[in-house]
Design an enzyme around this catalytic site. Structure first.
Site, PDB file in Angstrom:
ATOM      1  N   SER A 152       2.417  19.693   4.475  1.00  0.00           N
ATOM      2  CA  SER A 152       1.872  18.499   3.844  1.00  0.00           C
ATOM      3  C   SER A 152       1.594  18.703   2.365  1.00  0.00           C
ATOM      4  O   SER A 152       1.414  19.835   1.890  1.00  0.00           O
ATOM      5  CB  SER A 152       0.581  18.093   4.567  1.00  0.00           C
ATOM      6  OG  SER A 152      -0.034  17.005   3.914  1.00  0.00           O
ATOM      7  N   HIS A 182      -1.380   5.473  11.882  1.00  0.00           N
ATOM      8  CA  HIS A 182      -1.641   4.411  10.911  1.00  0.00           C
ATOM      9  C   HIS A 182      -2.117   3.154  11.627  1.00  0.00           C
ATOM     10  O   HIS A 182      -1.701   2.864  12.754  1.00  0.00           O
ATOM     11  CB  HIS A 182      -0.369   4.114  10.118  1.00  0.00           C
ATOM     12  CG  HIS A 182      -0.573   3.203   8.959  1.00  0.00           C
ATOM     13  ND1 HIS A 182      -0.253   1.873   8.983  1.00  0.00           N
ATOM     14  CD2 HIS A 182      -1.083   3.445   7.720  1.00  0.00           C
ATOM     15  CE1 HIS A 182      -0.540   1.324   7.811  1.00  0.00           C
ATOM     16  NE2 HIS A 182      -1.038   2.255   7.031  1.00  0.00           N
TER      17      HIS A 182
END
Length: 479
Positions: A406, A203
């Protein structure tokens, strides 16, 4: 956590005044904003900007977000208290805005926010200015706080990650980025000369932390899945054996939802000659940090392993209506960071001073309502629906990828920016993604796919336009 492409601009000036919202504004309509002009490499907008003398518009410098309206703040008239016109006008504006939010929520697929919640029971507490300033475990002189709820939430997460009450310290942050900033800061305070290692698909807040703290940062390559390349990680560790290592481990990357192999990261540190007293690991679990504990085959994130901190977002999988997060670290580390503050009658160990005291209430309420079993059911639902959606994309001939652990489904980027904005998709290069959250139903996924197929038929009907190939992004062949 939610990511984006960094956009830098030398000039973010705004030309002229902004027009207030018109009386006949239809808040339920989907606004079809024009695309911004193309910006050349030298920063000059391609084509001349036409500005009407009667009605000036904001100058577009970079980015796709265009704001042609704003809600003007004006001074009340002298007789407003008598007539009540102003209150009626504001009530009308808010009602239109509520309808707009309701409409836009129907088309929310690209960002990891759980919109399935009901906190009506907490509305009675909105009349109070609740501030948890200072250390959660040291009560300040300010009495209107929710520390008892905050500590209850922190204890729950400490149990989840297997850290004893007497061995952890943490707090409820204002967002996931703050959790990362705090985790990296603790690592820097433990190892002032340490080097930060993070995969390229980490991120953006991780690299923001490196800039803010003036840390040397080494970017590690990733596999096609988005997971950190541990062979490259070890090679870069060997180049800097003289300095401690501070490592960011992703429990779900922003774009592809990839989970770094924590055990393999620790193994590579040991192989490179780094003992446990020479490295600090921060786990960024913004979204999947709360999902992984409920997936049987998932690698375990636990403080029984040599990690230093874990952070998650509260407004993502939990479904808090305001941005917030949870940061947990080892108590032994926090003394290097904290300072006494007489003005607060507390201790300063957090990034922010004042902290939202309402967020712990929302988190406490949800954790009590759902519990471990409730979250486990929601995780299973999300993973099941994500696999369904990925399979339907592939069946339709659309290039797609879904990491095993995921709920983020990656697929070829749509060619229509208006369609992207309507469904609020997150895009990077040739790929876009849908994050399947508890509020995303099979019906919504079907509606999206049906509209996408209709659009594709129009985009590619004359053969001049071809689907984006995602092979280089995800390591799969184009369909």
């Amino acid at each position: 956590m939610v990511g984006g492409i960094d956009v830098l601009a030398d000039d973010m000036s705004i030309n002229g005044a902004v027009e207030p919202l018109p009386e006949d504004f239809d808040a339920t309509a989907i606004i079809k904003d024009p695309l911004p002009p193309v910006v050349e490499g030298n920063g000059i907008v391609k084509g001349e900007t036409q500005i009407s003398k009667e009605k000036e518009k904001r100058e577009i410098v970079l980015g796709r977000n265009i704001h042609t309206m704003c809600l003007e703040v004006t001074e009340p008239d002298a007789d407003d208290e008598v007539t009540g016109d102003r209150e009626a006008h504001m009530a009308s504006v808010l009602a239109k805005y509520k309808r707009s939010l309701t409409e836009r929520t129907k088309y929310h697929l690209g960002y990891p926010y759980n919109l399935d919640f009901d906190y009506g029971a907490l509305s009675q507490l909105q009349h109070f200015s609740i501030n948890n300033l200072g250390d959660p475990f040291i009560e300040s002189n300010y009495g209107v706080h929710s520390r008892q709820f905050e500590v209850g939430v922190l204890d729950w997460f400490a149990r989840l990650w297997e850290l004893d009450k007497n061995e952890y310290w943490g707090y409820i942050t204002n967002c996931g980025t703050e959790g990362n900033l705090h985790g990296i800061l603790v690592g820097r305070e433990v190892f002032p000369d340490g080097i930060l290692y993070a995969s390229r698909e980490s991120h953006y807040s991780i690299f923001k932390a490196a800039r803010m703290y003036r840390m040397e940062c080494v970017k590690v390559e990733t596999l096609c899945s988005g997971e950190i390349d541990c062979d490259d990680f070890k090679a870069k560790l060997l180049c800097h054996q003289d300095k401690p290592a501070i490592i960011n481990v992703n429990i779900g990357t922003t774009v592809k939802g990839a989970v770094d192999d924590l055990d393999l990261v620790i193994k590579k540190l040991e192989e490179a000659g780094f003992s446990q007293d020479r490295f600090y690991i921060h786990c960024d679990g913004a979204l999947f940090g709360l999902m992984m504990p409920f997936v049987k085959r998932a690698p375990k994130v636990t403080f029984k392993k040599p990690i230093g901190s874990v952070s998650v977002s509260g407004h993502k999988f939990v479904g808090c209506p305001m941005p917030c997060g949870v940061q947990i670290t080892r108590l032994e580390h926090i003394n290097a960071l904290s300072r006494n503050v007489e003005y607060l009658a507390s201790r300063d160990a957090t990034i922010m001073g004042s902290r939202n005291g309402h967020a712990p209430l929302f988190l406490w309420y949800t954790l009590n309502r759902k519990g471990y079993r409730g979250f486990q059911k929601e995780v299973q639902k999300c993973l099941r629906n994500a696999h369904y959606f990925k399979d339907r994309l592939v069946e339709a001939g659309i290039g797609a990828m879904l990491n095993e652990l995921s709920s983020t489904v990656v697929f070829e980027r749509p060619h229509d920016e208006e369609f992207i904005r309507k469904w609020q998709l997150a895009c990077k290069g040739n790929i876009a993604h849908v994050v399947v959250m508890p509020n995303v139903t099979i019906e919504k996924l079907d509606d999206f796919l049906n509209e996408l197929l209709q659009k594709r038929a129009a985009w590619f009907q004359d053969g001049k336009c071809q689907p984006y190939c995602i092979a280089s992004d995800v390591g799969l062949g184009c369909t």
